[in-house]
Design a protein around this motif. Structure first.
Motif, PDB file in Angstrom:
ATOM      1  N   LYS A 187      25.331 109.764   9.999  1.00 52.33           N
ATOM      2  CA  LYS A 187      25.987 108.539   9.559  1.00 52.33           C
ATOM      3  C   LYS A 187      27.325 108.889   8.935  1.00 52.33           C
ATOM      4  CE  LYS A 187      26.298 104.145   8.245  1.00 52.33           C
ATOM      5  NZ  LYS A 187      26.391 103.028   9.231  1.00 52.33           N
ATOM      6  N   THR A 246      30.490 107.050   7.077  1.00 56.91           N
ATOM      7  CA  THR A 246      30.816 105.793   6.440  1.00 56.91           C
ATOM      8  C   THR A 246      32.073 105.947   5.613  1.00 56.91           C
ATOM      9  OG1 THR A 246      29.917 103.967   5.122  1.00 56.91           O
ATOM     10  CG2 THR A 246      29.501 106.184   4.310  1.00 56.91           C
ATOM     11  N   GLU A 247      32.731 104.838   5.368  1.00 59.18           N
ATOM     12  CA  GLU A 247      33.941 104.862   4.554  1.00 59.18           C
ATOM     13  C   GLU A 247      33.560 104.791   3.078  1.00 59.18           C
ATOM     14  OE1 GLU A 247      37.036 102.636   7.642  1.00 59.18           O
ATOM     15  OE2 GLU A 247      36.385 101.641   5.808  1.00 59.18           O
ATOM     16  N   LYS A 278      31.577 101.867   0.926  1.00 57.11           N
ATOM     17  CA  LYS A 278      30.599 101.091   1.686  1.00 57.11           C
ATOM     18  C   LYS A 278      29.183 101.437   1.229  1.00 57.11           C
ATOM     19  CE  LYS A 278      33.504  99.323   4.819  1.00 57.11           C
ATOM     20  NZ  LYS A 278      33.721  97.874   5.018  1.00 57.11           N
ATOM     21  N   ASP A 279      28.247 100.522   1.514  1.00 56.87           N
ATOM     22  CA  ASP A 279      26.835 100.771   1.244  1.00 56.87           C
ATOM     23  C   ASP A 279      26.182 101.338   2.500  1.00 56.87           C
ATOM     24  OD1 ASP A 279      26.259  97.702  -0.716  1.00 56.87           O
ATOM     25  OD2 ASP A 279      27.476  99.486  -1.109  1.00 56.87           O
ATOM     26  N   VAL A 280      25.185 102.218   2.309  1.00 59.56           N
ATOM     27  CA  VAL A 280      24.446 102.755   3.449  1.00 59.56           C
ATOM     28  C   VAL A 280      22.951 102.676   3.160  1.00 59.56           C
ATOM     29  CG1 VAL A 280      26.255 104.306   4.246  1.00 59.56           C
ATOM     30  CG2 VAL A 280      24.560 105.141   2.603  1.00 59.56           C
ATOM     31  N   THR A 293      29.471 104.060  -1.705  1.00 58.90           N
ATOM     32  CA  THR A 293      29.419 105.498  -1.465  1.00 58.90           C
ATOM     33  C   THR A 293      30.689 106.207  -1.907  1.00 58.90           C
ATOM     34  OG1 THR A 293      30.123 105.076   0.812  1.00 58.90           O
ATOM     35  CG2 THR A 293      27.763 105.428   0.437  1.00 58.90           C
ATOM     36  N   LEU A 299      24.810 112.544   6.133  1.00 60.61           N
ATOM     37  CA  LEU A 299      25.723 111.492   5.692  1.00 60.61           C
ATOM     38  C   LEU A 299      27.082 112.095   5.375  1.00 60.61           C
ATOM     39  CD1 LEU A 299      26.269 108.550   4.732  1.00 60.61           C
ATOM     40  CD2 LEU A 299      25.548 109.290   2.454  1.00 60.61           C
ATOM     41  N   VAL A 352      30.817 110.847   4.033  1.00 62.28           N
ATOM     42  CA  VAL A 352      31.617 109.765   3.458  1.00 62.28           C
ATOM     43  C   VAL A 352      33.089 110.159   3.556  1.00 62.28           C
ATOM     44  CG1 VAL A 352      32.048 108.330   1.441  1.00 62.28           C
ATOM     45  CG2 VAL A 352      29.739 109.213   1.876  1.00 62.28           C
TER      46      VAL A 352
END
Lengths: 113, 111
Positions: A11, A13-14, A17-19, A82, A110, A112
């Protein structure tokens, strides 16, 4: 299933953001752990579920982290807002009983950005 | 609070050698101890589980011993192969809830 299943496997993600990370334990396993492993580091305990008992949340690093386990089976680890330091591999493990040892999933990596 | 230490942190051996990995823990009130293997970028694979009442467990070329009173466990690997190269982790299941891991031993077996 035959093993512990985690999704997604990767994953990106920026920041901010929520994950949500998912863990499907082996059917019938009452105990479930979440750990995280940062690059080149050891395993860091996050949270432990045992049957219907209140979870041991003592390893959650901040209030941005939460986890739940619905119906004593599937567990979801949620990270809100995050940060880059949250980048790690998140590992889930389950056990039928402490006498049988633990089986780990393949983890969610993950990142970020 | 249980603390688990693994020595050495890294080990490099030629193929065919027998080797020993060490794990020590501070609280002897344990249910069991589990040895895992982790390949780069992968999850953990369970190798051996030793209950607190047991002294050793064997699986193929692997033998794990447990001395609960002294807080020590060893993982013996016979006739090492390049495919054994991985990080080996010791985890102690103590009274209470937490499974506590050591930092691991990174093993490299050179052909």
């Amino acid at each position: 299933g035959a093993g512990v299943s985690q999704s997604p496997s990767n994953k990106v993600t920026e920041k901010g953001k929520d994950v949500e990370l998912r863990c499907d334990p082996i059917s019938g396993h009452t105990a479930l752990y979440w750990y995280r492993q940062s690059l080149g580091q050891g395993l860091e305990f996050l949270i432990y579920f045992q049957g219907n008992s209140a979870p041991d949340k003592s390893g959650l690093p901040s209030d941005r982290f939460s986890a739940e386990r619905t119906g004593g089976s599937v567990s979801t680890l949620t990270i809100q807002r995050t940060q880059q330091e949250d980048s790690a591999v998140y590992l889930c493990a389950s056990s039928a009983d402490r006498n049988y040892g633990y089986t780990f999933g393949s983890g969610t990596r993950l990142t970020v950005v | 609070k249980q603390e688990v230490t693994q020595i050495p942190a890294a080990l490099s051996v030629p193929e065919g050698e027998n080797l020993v990995l060490n794990c020590s823990f501070t609280d002897s009130a344990i249910y069991n101890l589990q040895w895992f293997r982790q390949d780069p970028g992968k999850g953990l694979t369970s190798l051996l589980l030793i209950q607190s009442s047991q002294r050793e467990q064997t699986s193929g070329r692997l033998n794990a011993s447990l001395d609960k009173s002294s807080g020590r466990s060893t993982l013996y690997i016979a006739a090492s192969q390049p495919g054994d190269s991985a990080t080996y982790l010791c985890a102690v299941n103590s009274s209470g809830s937490r499974l506590t891991f050591g930092e691991g031993t990174q093993l490299t077996v050179n052909p």
